[in-house]
Design a protein around this motif. Structure first.
Motif, short mmCIF file in Angstrom:
data_model
loop_
_atom_site.label_atom_id
_atom_site.label_comp_id
_atom_site.label_asym_id
_atom_site.label_seq_id
_atom_site.Cartn_x
_atom_site.Cartn_y
_atom_site.Cartn_z
N ILE A 33 0.83 -1.20 0.00
CA ILE A 33 0.00 0.00 0.00
C ILE A 33 0.86 1.25 0.00
CG2 ILE A 33 -1.64 1.35 1.35
CD1 ILE A 33 -2.89 -1.25 2.26
N ASN A 34 1.88 1.28 0.86
CA ASN A 34 2.74 2.46 0.95
C ASN A 34 3.44 2.72 -0.37
OD1 ASN A 34 2.00 2.67 3.63
ND2 ASN A 34 3.83 1.66 4.40
N ARG A 35 3.91 1.67 -1.02
CA ARG A 35 4.60 1.83 -2.30
C ARG A 35 3.64 2.33 -3.38
NH1 ARG A 35 6.19 -2.93 -2.80
NH2 ARG A 35 4.81 -3.72 -4.45
N VAL A 36 2.44 1.77 -3.40
CA VAL A 36 1.46 2.16 -4.42
C VAL A 36 1.03 3.61 -4.24
CG1 VAL A 36 -0.91 1.79 -5.20
CG2 VAL A 36 0.60 -0.17 -4.87
N LEU A 37 0.76 4.01 -3.01
CA LEU A 37 0.25 5.36 -2.77
C LEU A 37 1.29 6.43 -3.06
CD1 LEU A 37 -1.93 4.94 0.45
CD2 LEU A 37 -2.62 4.92 -1.95
N SER A 38 2.53 6.20 -2.63
CA SER A 38 3.56 7.20 -2.89
C SER A 38 3.85 7.31 -4.39
CB SER A 38 4.85 6.87 -2.12
OG SER A 38 5.30 5.56 -2.42
N GLN A 39 3.86 6.18 -5.10
CA GLN A 39 4.10 6.23 -6.54
C GLN A 39 2.91 6.85 -7.27
OE1 GLN A 39 7.08 5.36 -8.08
NE2 GLN A 39 6.07 6.43 -9.77
N THR A 40 1.71 6.62 -6.75
CA THR A 40 0.52 7.23 -7.35
C THR A 40 0.61 8.75 -7.33
OG1 THR A 40 -0.92 5.36 -6.80
CG2 THR A 40 -1.98 7.50 -7.10
#
Length: 285
Positions: free
Chosen positions: A254-261
């Protein structure tokens, strides 16, 4: 109508919103108190812009005649704006998640009552008014240029500042995060040269949970846009993001997806604004 109103108000996480007589007054007092605390050194000129004009909020809302359900939505939007301003004014505790070569930066920190939140800070080449037009007035077109968003639909507008929207997320690479949808109340404000678009999750009778989608939650979230101090034709763009995607997804994912988003959003927005500018220039010729 009454049962639907009761259900909506009960779904709001702020207990005093059930007092319909005082909800508007409570919201204005809370916002004014928060901005007064933030008006000292550090938060920046945009806080002062909001504070100077925050007294106008109560009179504007009082002039409108809203149903009880509409008052609940207005209150939620004001709460999202107030809490977002409070979070963004606190510069302590932010940890860098991503920093790109062009200076775009995503930071995060953990808040006891919310969890992990993310903050994107970028400089955009466009004027603040043009970005506000794209992100607020052309909100339903976002799915045309942001592949992370499949659809945005405005379900209801309340006055000039408040709207309820339904958003459907796009697919992530490898379908790491399956289809999500959101129902949000949004509060759009312009204070001086600074623009705000705050929001949080809500419920709406016109958009119950849909089969095949996980109903995720967000908020508080807030986009703040203000002209650059060095060049008023550029915009300092800040995006506060707090999401609960629900489901059984590891926090690291989740953290990786949100920051990259957030990084991707800045790039997609740049491309959108650049292409819009090219079209306008061609028409002018």
């Amino acid at each position: 109508m009454l049962p639907a109103t009761v259900k909506l108000c009960a779904g709001i996480s702020y207990r005093h919103v059930r007092n319909m007589t005082g909800l508007r007054r409570n919201a204005m007092i809370a916002i004014h108190h928060e901005l007064k605390k933030l008006s000292g050194p550090g938060p920046g000129a945009w806080i002062n812009h909001v504070r100077r004009r925050s007294s106008l909020l109560s009179s504007r809302i009082a002039e409108e005649t809203y149903s009880e359900a509409e008052q609940c939505y207005v209150q939620q939007g004001q709460e999202a704006l107030q809490k977002s301003i409070s979070i963004l004014s606190d510069q302590d505790g932010w940890q860098t998640e991503i920093e790109t070569l062009n200076g775009d930066k995503v930071m995060s920190k953990v808040l006891p009552d919310i969890g992990k939140i993310f903050k994107l800070e970028v400089m955009l080449e466009q004027q603040t008014d043009d970005l506000y037009e794209e992100l607020v007035n052309n909100m339903e077109q976002m799915g045309e240029w942001n592949p992370n968003v499949k659809q945005v639909k405005i379900l209801q507008k309340i006055g000039q500042d408040t709207m309820i929207t339904h958003e459907v997320s796009g697919e992530t690479p490898g379908n790491v995060v399956g289809p999500r949808d959101f129902v949000s109340v949004r509060c759009a404000k312009r204070r001086g040269s600074t623009c705000f678009l705050a929001g949080m999750s809500t419920q709406h009778p016109g958009m119950p949970e849909k089969k095949g989608f996980v109903r995720a939650e967000n908020g508080p979230t807030c986009i703040v846009m203000r002209p650059s101090a060095d060049d008023p034709n550029k915009t300092k763009f800040t995006w506060l993001l707090s999401l609960d995607l629900k489901g059984w997804i590891p926090k690291t994912v989740i953290n990786r997806v949100l920051s990259q988003t957030q990084v991707d959003f800045a790039n997609h927005l740049r491309h959108r604004m650049a292409s819009s500018g090219s079209v306008e220039a061609a028409i002018a010729c």
